[in-house]
Write a protein that holds these residues in place. Structure first.
Motif, short mmCIF file in Angstrom:
data_model
loop_
_atom_site.label_atom_id
_atom_site.label_comp_id
_atom_site.label_asym_id
_atom_site.label_seq_id
_atom_site.Cartn_x
_atom_site.Cartn_y
_atom_site.Cartn_z
N LYS A 28 -38.94 8.12 -0.94
CA LYS A 28 -38.89 9.58 -1.09
C LYS A 28 -37.46 10.07 -0.90
CE LYS A 28 -40.74 13.82 -1.14
NZ LYS A 28 -39.70 14.75 -1.35
N ALA A 29 -36.75 9.54 0.06
CA ALA A 29 -35.36 9.93 0.30
C ALA A 29 -34.49 9.55 -0.90
CB ALA A 29 -34.83 9.28 1.57
N ASP A 30 -34.71 8.36 -1.46
CA ASP A 30 -33.95 7.93 -2.64
C ASP A 30 -34.25 8.84 -3.83
OD1 ASP A 30 -32.71 5.85 -1.34
OD2 ASP A 30 -34.08 4.31 -2.11
N LEU A 31 -35.51 9.20 -4.01
CA LEU A 31 -35.89 10.11 -5.10
C LEU A 31 -35.21 11.47 -4.95
CD1 LEU A 31 -39.68 9.27 -5.36
CD2 LEU A 31 -37.97 8.86 -7.14
N GLU A 32 -35.15 11.96 -3.73
CA GLU A 32 -34.50 13.24 -3.49
C GLU A 32 -33.00 13.16 -3.76
OE1 GLU A 32 -35.82 14.17 0.47
OE2 GLU A 32 -37.71 15.00 -0.26
N ARG A 33 -32.37 12.04 -3.38
CA ARG A 33 -30.95 11.86 -3.67
C ARG A 33 -30.72 11.77 -5.17
NH1 ARG A 33 -31.17 8.46 0.75
NH2 ARG A 33 -31.03 6.57 -0.51
N TYR A 34 -31.58 11.05 -5.87
CA TYR A 34 -31.45 10.93 -7.33
C TYR A 34 -31.60 12.31 -7.97
CZ TYR A 34 -31.60 8.81 -11.95
OH TYR A 34 -31.31 8.45 -13.24
N ALA A 35 -32.54 13.10 -7.50
CA ALA A 35 -32.74 14.44 -8.03
C ALA A 35 -31.50 15.30 -7.83
CB ALA A 35 -33.96 15.10 -7.38
N ALA A 36 -30.85 15.17 -6.69
CA ALA A 36 -29.63 15.94 -6.43
C ALA A 36 -28.52 15.52 -7.39
CB ALA A 36 -29.19 15.74 -4.98
N VAL A 37 -28.37 14.22 -7.61
CA VAL A 37 -27.35 13.72 -8.54
C VAL A 37 -27.67 14.17 -9.96
CG1 VAL A 37 -26.35 11.64 -9.56
CG2 VAL A 37 -26.71 11.76 -7.09
N HIS A 38 -28.94 14.08 -10.35
CA HIS A 38 -29.37 14.50 -11.68
C HIS A 38 -29.09 15.98 -11.88
CE1 HIS A 38 -32.03 15.39 -15.06
NE2 HIS A 38 -31.98 14.11 -15.35
#
Length: 73
Positions: A28-38
């Motif tokens: 979940k943390a990785d997904l949130e970081r990816y969303a921020a980068v995206h």
């Protein structure tokens, strides 16, 4: 980071269906970081939940065995 470096490009508009799943907190943390980068790369705010179906679709589209089995029936 430039948009050319992300595997997941700009998101298309689609009809949605709700699905619930459980994942580890680290994912979940990785997904949130990816969303921020995206969001930063494409200039459009997007959350992790919005990205998940597109990520799964991209993953399955690149799975050669899945594609082969899908066309064999």
């Amino acid at each position: 980071m430039t948009p050319n470096k992300l595997r997941l490009g700009p998101l298309p508009k689609t009809e949605n269906l709700k699905v619930t799943f459980i994942c580890p907190a680290s994912l979940k943390a990785d997904l949130e970081r990816y969303a921020a980068v995206h969001s930063q790369a494409y200039g459009e705010e997007v959350d992790a939940l919005t990205l998940i179906p597109h990520m799964l679709e991209a993953f399955m589209a690149r799975d050669r065995v899945f594609k082969k089995l899908g066309t064999a029936t």
